[in-house]
Design a protein around this motif. Structure first.
Motif, PDB file in Angstrom:
ATOM      1  N   MET A   1      -3.256  -8.450  -7.189  1.00  0.00           N
ATOM      2  CA  MET A   1      -4.042  -7.280  -6.842  1.00  0.00           C
ATOM      3  C   MET A   1      -3.331  -6.002  -7.281  1.00  0.00           C
ATOM      4  O   MET A   1      -3.970  -5.033  -7.729  1.00  0.00           O
ATOM      5  N   ALA A   2      -2.014  -6.002  -7.159  1.00  0.00           N
ATOM      6  CA  ALA A   2      -1.234  -4.834  -7.567  1.00  0.00           C
ATOM      7  C   ALA A   2      -1.328  -4.614  -9.074  1.00  0.00           C
ATOM      8  O   ALA A   2      -1.502  -3.482  -9.542  1.00  0.00           O
ATOM      9  N   VAL A   3      -1.215  -5.677  -9.843  1.00  0.00           N
ATOM     10  CA  VAL A   3      -1.317  -5.573 -11.305  1.00  0.00           C
ATOM     11  C   VAL A   3      -2.709  -5.084 -11.693  1.00  0.00           C
ATOM     12  O   VAL A   3      -2.863  -4.235 -12.579  1.00  0.00           O
ATOM     13  N   ASP A   4      -3.734  -5.602 -11.032  1.00  0.00           N
ATOM     14  CA  ASP A   4      -5.105  -5.149 -11.298  1.00  0.00           C
ATOM     15  C   ASP A   4      -5.267  -3.654 -11.014  1.00  0.00           C
ATOM     16  O   ASP A   4      -6.090  -2.977 -11.644  1.00  0.00           O
ATOM     17  N   ALA A   5      -4.464  -3.159 -10.065  1.00  0.00           N
ATOM     18  CA  ALA A   5      -4.527  -1.737  -9.706  1.00  0.00           C
ATOM     19  C   ALA A   5      -3.687  -0.869 -10.634  1.00  0.00           C
ATOM     20  O   ALA A   5      -3.670   0.356 -10.489  1.00  0.00           O
ATOM     21  N   GLY A   6      -2.977  -1.502 -11.572  1.00  0.00           N
ATOM     22  CA  GLY A   6      -2.200  -0.746 -12.532  1.00  0.00           C
ATOM     23  C   GLY A   6      -0.729  -0.607 -12.211  1.00  0.00           C
ATOM     24  O   GLY A   6      -0.039   0.227 -12.801  1.00  0.00           O
ATOM     25  N   LEU A   7      -0.229  -1.428 -11.303  1.00  0.00           N
ATOM     26  CA  LEU A   7       1.183  -1.372 -10.931  1.00  0.00           C
ATOM     27  C   LEU A   7       1.996  -2.366 -11.757  1.00  0.00           C
ATOM     28  O   LEU A   7       1.472  -3.373 -12.247  1.00  0.00           O
TER      29      LEU A   7
ATOM     30  N   LYS B   1      -1.624   5.270  -6.742  1.00  0.00           N
ATOM     31  CA  LYS B   1      -2.642   4.219  -6.802  1.00  0.00           C
ATOM     32  C   LYS B   1      -3.246   3.981  -5.417  1.00  0.00           C
ATOM     33  O   LYS B   1      -3.309   2.866  -4.913  1.00  0.00           O
ATOM     34  N   GLU B   2      -3.727   5.062  -4.782  1.00  0.00           N
ATOM     35  CA  GLU B   2      -4.265   4.948  -3.424  1.00  0.00           C
ATOM     36  C   GLU B   2      -5.460   4.012  -3.342  1.00  0.00           C
ATOM     37  O   GLU B   2      -5.769   3.479  -2.271  1.00  0.00           O
ATOM     38  N   LYS B   3      -6.132   3.792  -4.467  1.00  0.00           N
ATOM     39  CA  LYS B   3      -7.310   2.930  -4.471  1.00  0.00           C
ATOM     40  C   LYS B   3      -7.001   1.508  -4.004  1.00  0.00           C
ATOM     41  O   LYS B   3      -7.909   0.779  -3.597  1.00  0.00           O
ATOM     42  N   ILE B   4      -5.736   1.122  -4.026  1.00  0.00           N
ATOM     43  CA  ILE B   4      -5.409  -0.249  -3.636  1.00  0.00           C
ATOM     44  C   ILE B   4      -5.776  -0.515  -2.182  1.00  0.00           C
ATOM     45  O   ILE B   4      -6.028  -1.665  -1.794  1.00  0.00           O
TER      46      ILE B   4
ATOM     47  N   PHE C   1      -8.821  -4.046   1.508  1.00  0.00           N
ATOM     48  CA  PHE C   1      -9.917  -4.283   2.455  1.00  0.00           C
ATOM     49  C   PHE C   1     -10.943  -5.235   1.848  1.00  0.00           C
ATOM     50  O   PHE C   1     -11.373  -6.211   2.485  1.00  0.00           O
ATOM     51  N   LYS C   2     -11.343  -4.949   0.633  1.00  0.00           N
ATOM     52  CA  LYS C   2     -12.349  -5.785  -0.032  1.00  0.00           C
ATOM     53  C   LYS C   2     -11.831  -7.200  -0.247  1.00  0.00           C
ATOM     54  O   LYS C   2     -12.564  -8.183  -0.049  1.00  0.00           O
ATOM     55  N   GLY C   3     -10.563  -7.303  -0.639  1.00  0.00           N
ATOM     56  CA  GLY C   3      -9.989  -8.623  -0.861  1.00  0.00           C
ATOM     57  C   GLY C   3     -10.023  -9.470   0.395  1.00  0.00           C
ATOM     58  O   GLY C   3     -10.344 -10.670   0.345  1.00  0.00           O
ATOM     59  N   TYR C   4      -9.703  -8.862   1.522  1.00  0.00           N
ATOM     60  CA  TYR C   4      -9.664  -9.605   2.782  1.00  0.00           C
ATOM     61  C   TYR C   4     -11.062  -9.949   3.291  1.00  0.00           C
ATOM     62  O   TYR C   4     -11.327 -11.096   3.667  1.00  0.00           O
TER      63      TYR C   4
ATOM     64  N   ALA D   1       0.827  -1.210   0.000  1.00  0.00           N
ATOM     65  CA  ALA D   1       0.000   0.000   0.000  1.00  0.00           C
ATOM     66  C   ALA D   1       0.860   1.258   0.000  1.00  0.00           C
ATOM     67  O   ALA D   1       0.512   2.265  -0.628  1.00  0.00           O
ATOM     68  N   LYS D   2       1.992   1.220   0.699  1.00  0.00           N
ATOM     69  CA  LYS D   2       2.914   2.354   0.709  1.00  0.00           C
ATOM     70  C   LYS D   2       3.451   2.624  -0.700  1.00  0.00           C
ATOM     71  O   LYS D   2       3.481   3.769  -1.163  1.00  0.00           O
TER      72      LYS D   2
END
Length: 237
Positions: free
Chosen positions: A140-146, A113-116, A121-124, A105-106
């Protein structure tokens, strides 16, 4: 105005509090002037990467209650969650250590990409994803665009570990003994998943207190206006 929020991705009230605060923020007339910063807090820094019991039995062991009482407690939290737009799936939760999720998240925040945080939270809590598993975090990171390769490198090493620890040390200094913990412009602190109404009240109050004085003179025309002395001279109009 800066709002700092200490939370843990394994904390249901942190998820609820986040939703309630964001509802309040949407109603806040000066929301575009608010900088929202999420900070790390681990409820159990020594939690294993995986557990052989579910969240209900975790409560049984922690609080000495019966399993039926634990289920009822989680049902009550689930009701609060639904009111905040969260579909808690407690039976599917995979207990785990959240340290690497905080490190991710950091990095994500640094990349815009603060939306991660919402995704974690949703993933857990609703998707039954194990946040201590690196492959899960990478997906999850790739899905967020990282970038996948960079995320792999970060998780393999200790990048952002010091930032997470710094947040946790700061939490102690500001008096955060539990989460969620909201600090508004370093003037007010709110502990727990407060109502959206309460959050909005504090946002409004802090904004008003931090604004400069408004001049209400009858003759406000700048330098040289009536009945005042400016630059060593006084004029009478």
């Amino acid at each position: 105005m800066k709002v700092e929020v200490w939370s843990d991705f394994a904390c249901p009230f942190c998820f609820i509090g986040k939703q309630r605060f964001e509802t309040a923020l949407e109603q806040f007339s000066n929301k575009d002037e608010v900088e929202l910063v999420f900070k790390s807090f681990e409820l159990d820094p020594h939690a294993p990467q995986s557990a052989d019991h579910d969240v209900h039995d975790m409560l049984v062991g922690k609080y000495g209650m019966s399993r039926e009482q634990a289920i009822a407690m989680n049902d009550n939290i689930g009701s609060e969650g639904r009111a905040a737009g969260i579909d808690f799936q407690f039976d599917s939760i995979q207990l785990t250590n959240t340290f690497d999720a905080h490190r991710l998240a950091k990095y994500a925040s640094e990349q815009g990409k603060e939306k991660i945080s919402q995704d974690l939270f949703k993933g857990y809590f609703t998707e039954g994803r194990r946040l201590g598993d690196h492959q899960t975090l990478i997906e999850m990171a790739v899905d967020a665009g990282l970038e996948e390769a960079e995320v792999r490198r970060i998780l393999k090493g200790d990048d952002y570990a010091s930032e997470v620890r710094a947040d946790e040390a700061e939490a102690q200094r500001v008096g955060a003994t539990g989460v969620p913990f909201f600090v508004i412009d370093r003037k007010y602190a709110l502990s727990g998943a407060q109502s959206s109404k309460k959050f909005l009240e504090v946002l409004d109050a802090t904004w008003k207190e931090s604004r400069p004085l408004t001049i209400l003179n009858d003759n406000q025309t700048g330098s040289g206006s009536a009945d005042q002395c400016v630059d060593g001279t006084c004029s009478v109009m």
